[in-house]
Enzyme design. Sequence first.
Site, PDB file in Angstrom:
ATOM      1  N   TYR A 101      10.988  -7.373  -7.106  1.00 19.41           N
ATOM      2  CA  TYR A 101      11.797  -7.990  -6.061  1.00 19.41           C
ATOM      3  C   TYR A 101      12.000  -9.458  -6.401  1.00 19.41           C
ATOM      4  CZ  TYR A 101      10.339  -3.895  -3.289  1.00 19.41           C
ATOM      5  OH  TYR A 101      10.097  -2.633  -2.823  1.00 19.41           O
ATOM      6  N   CYS A 113     -12.027   0.096  -9.691  1.00 18.76           N
ATOM      7  CA  CYS A 113     -11.751   0.640  -8.359  1.00 18.76           C
ATOM      8  C   CYS A 113     -13.057   1.074  -7.706  1.00 18.76           C
ATOM      9  CB  CYS A 113     -10.843   1.858  -8.444  1.00 18.76           C
ATOM     10  SG  CYS A 113      -9.183   1.460  -8.979  1.00 18.76           S
ATOM     11  N   CYS A 117      -9.049   7.430  -6.433  1.00 16.30           N
ATOM     12  CA  CYS A 117      -8.370   8.256  -5.440  1.00 16.30           C
ATOM     13  C   CYS A 117      -7.517   9.263  -6.197  1.00 16.30           C
ATOM     14  CB  CYS A 117      -7.499   7.401  -4.536  1.00 16.30           C
ATOM     15  SG  CYS A 117      -8.356   5.932  -3.938  1.00 16.30           S
ATOM     16  N   CYS A 120      -3.764   8.683  -6.754  1.00 13.48           N
ATOM     17  CA  CYS A 120      -3.370   7.314  -7.116  1.00 13.48           C
ATOM     18  C   CYS A 120      -2.107   7.275  -7.976  1.00 13.48           C
ATOM     19  CB  CYS A 120      -4.500   6.642  -7.880  1.00 13.48           C
ATOM     20  SG  CYS A 120      -4.073   4.979  -8.445  1.00 13.48           S
ATOM     21  N   ARG A 122      -1.418   4.985  -9.993  1.00 13.37           N
ATOM     22  CA  ARG A 122      -1.739   4.393 -11.303  1.00 13.37           C
ATOM     23  C   ARG A 122      -2.802   5.184 -12.034  1.00 13.37           C
ATOM     24  NH1 ARG A 122      -1.675  -0.874  -8.329  1.00 13.37           N
ATOM     25  NH2 ARG A 122       0.565  -1.118  -8.059  1.00 13.37           N
ATOM     26  N   ASP A 280       3.888   9.083  -3.914  1.00 14.46           N
ATOM     27  CA  ASP A 280       4.740   8.853  -5.079  1.00 14.46           C
ATOM     28  C   ASP A 280       4.801  10.116  -5.930  1.00 14.46           C
ATOM     29  OD1 ASP A 280       5.286   6.220  -4.408  1.00 14.46           O
ATOM     30  OD2 ASP A 280       3.479   5.477  -5.417  1.00 14.46           O
TER      31      ASP A 280
HETATM   32  C1  PLP Z   1       5.154  -2.870  -2.778  1.00 12.98           C
HETATM   33  C2  PLP Z   1       5.456  -3.888  -3.765  1.00 12.98           C
HETATM   34  C3  PLP Z   1       5.619  -5.222  -3.388  1.00 12.98           C
HETATM   35  C4  PLP Z   1       5.453  -5.703  -1.974  1.00 12.98           C
HETATM   36  O1  PLP Z   1       6.423  -5.169  -1.141  1.00 12.98           O
HETATM   37  P1  PLP Z   1       6.488  -5.551   0.400  1.00 12.98           P
HETATM   38  O2  PLP Z   1       7.511  -4.592   0.943  1.00 12.98           O
HETATM   39  O3  PLP Z   1       6.895  -6.980   0.487  1.00 12.98           O
HETATM   40  O4  PLP Z   1       5.140  -5.336   0.979  1.00 12.98           O
HETATM   41  C5  PLP Z   1       5.970  -6.137  -4.358  1.00 12.98           C
HETATM   42  N1  PLP Z   1       6.143  -5.765  -5.652  1.00 12.98           N
HETATM   43  C6  PLP Z   1       5.989  -4.476  -6.039  1.00 12.98           C
HETATM   44  C7  PLP Z   1       6.211  -4.148  -7.467  1.00 12.98           C
HETATM   45  C8  PLP Z   1       5.631  -3.495  -5.114  1.00 12.98           C
HETATM   46  O5  PLP Z   1       5.445  -2.235  -5.509  1.00 12.98           O
HETATM   47  S1  SF4 Z   2      -5.373   4.061  -4.930  1.00 13.52           S
HETATM   48 FE1  SF4 Z   2      -5.638   3.844  -7.174  1.00 13.52          FE
HETATM   49  S2  SF4 Z   2      -5.781   1.633  -7.532  1.00 13.52           S
HETATM   50 FE2  SF4 Z   2      -6.166   1.984  -5.336  1.00 13.52          FE
HETATM   51  S3  SF4 Z   2      -8.396   2.179  -5.179  1.00 13.52           S
HETATM   52 FE3  SF4 Z   2      -7.574   4.242  -5.364  1.00 13.52          FE
HETATM   53  S4  SF4 Z   2      -7.662   4.665  -7.564  1.00 13.52           S
HETATM   54 FE4  SF4 Z   2      -7.862   2.456  -7.342  1.00 13.52          FE
END
Ligand code: PLP
Ligand code: SF4
Length: 368
Positions: A101, A113, A117, A120, A122, A280
């Site tokens: 953004y 972590c 999770c 997750c 990631r 996601d």
């Molecule tokens: C979610 C996210 C944000 C923050 O988004 P807000 O809607 O302002 O909370 C900023 N950068 C990235 C890459 C994101 O995934």
């Molecule tokens: S959602 Fe992913 S990054 Fe967040 S605490 Fe859980 S494993 Fe770690």
Amino acid sequence: MMIEGDTCGPYGAANDHVEESSLSPDALARLWPDDVQEIKRVAKVFPFRINRYVMGLIRSPGDPIWRQAVPDIQELEDLTGWEDPLAEETLSPVPNLVHRYPNRVLWLVSHECAMYCRFCTRKRRWQAPLPMTDDIFRAGLDYIRRHAEVKDVLLSGGDPLLLPLSRLENILAALSKISHVEIIRIGTRVPSMFPEKVTVQLAEMLARYHPIFINIHFNHPREITSESRRACMLLANAGVVLGSQTVLLKGVNDEAGTLGELFHNLLTMRVRPYYLMQMDLTRGTAHFRTPIAVGLQILRALRNRISGLAMPQFVVDLPEGRGKVVLTPNSVDAIEGDLLVIRDYQGNQCQYPLLPGEGTELGRWLAV
Ligand SMILES: *Cc1c(COP(=O)(O)O)cnc(C)c1O
Ligand code: SF4
């Protein structure tokens, strides 16, 4: 158990994790009464990490905490989705920093972590984490310095609150010296999954770098305990503005009663629900995905039944890094002349008088 600053090494390892290898046969049997071998196969691809506190939250296999923490064979069976659905790697001008953004960046400052999770976004990074070395740290900081449009830095990971205190303070101190950075946010799961890591020292340190906003990941009412309450109280008393992020998870919290209880109880800890997130499209997580309508139905069911302060926004993070989009249940049935035909929260249709001629323009906004 406390964070002891530099005694933990430079990049976090300040953890008292109970890894698979250190679980007693009893604990293993309690987590997986059925097929331990199968779960170990999953853990080779997607490791797990369950600390003592999380073990204590689990009451029985298959419960809402267990499902979030314990590997499931379905993770290997899911070949749909993306490894990196939000295209974070592509949107990283320097390693570990995502600039999606205009005025804010996401900075992955920690690779530790409290738990892994299972859903997750990631999880691609679990096996080969990209630790924040001094070089990567300097590159990120330089990038933020050179981009005066960045006013809001969101620290995430991994979990920034698992960094050694001195390391986290270095990051905050460096950011606070950049005049265009006006807001610092931290995304964390420590208050819900490793609350003893929230110490008086941590709270006092954070208070030196305001304005600090912390969004805590909470998914189920059972994550609210006297320990997590204590952690939130320390942070709130230090003047940190607390919000929550909740992932909508099939079989864990995809039900209005459960989420209503969670959101209300969060308010009692001075945590304001911020986002309810659609899963996601991450590979290995399809078994958690709910239809988008479920999120909308839940928000509709909760609206006006719990405090408006307890209502998060329902967001879908679009693939390919196109950003988050807020979805709201539609209450408008039609525009009839100068009347808006709309449903109240109990589902009864009613009419709302418009200004003369307002209908056409309004119809475009409401898509009716
Ligand atoms: C979610 C996210 C944000 C923050 O988004 P807000 O809607 O302002 O909370 C900023 N950068 C990235 C890459 C994101 O995934
Ligand atoms: S959602 Fe992913 S990054 Fe967040 S605490 Fe859980 S494993 Fe770690």
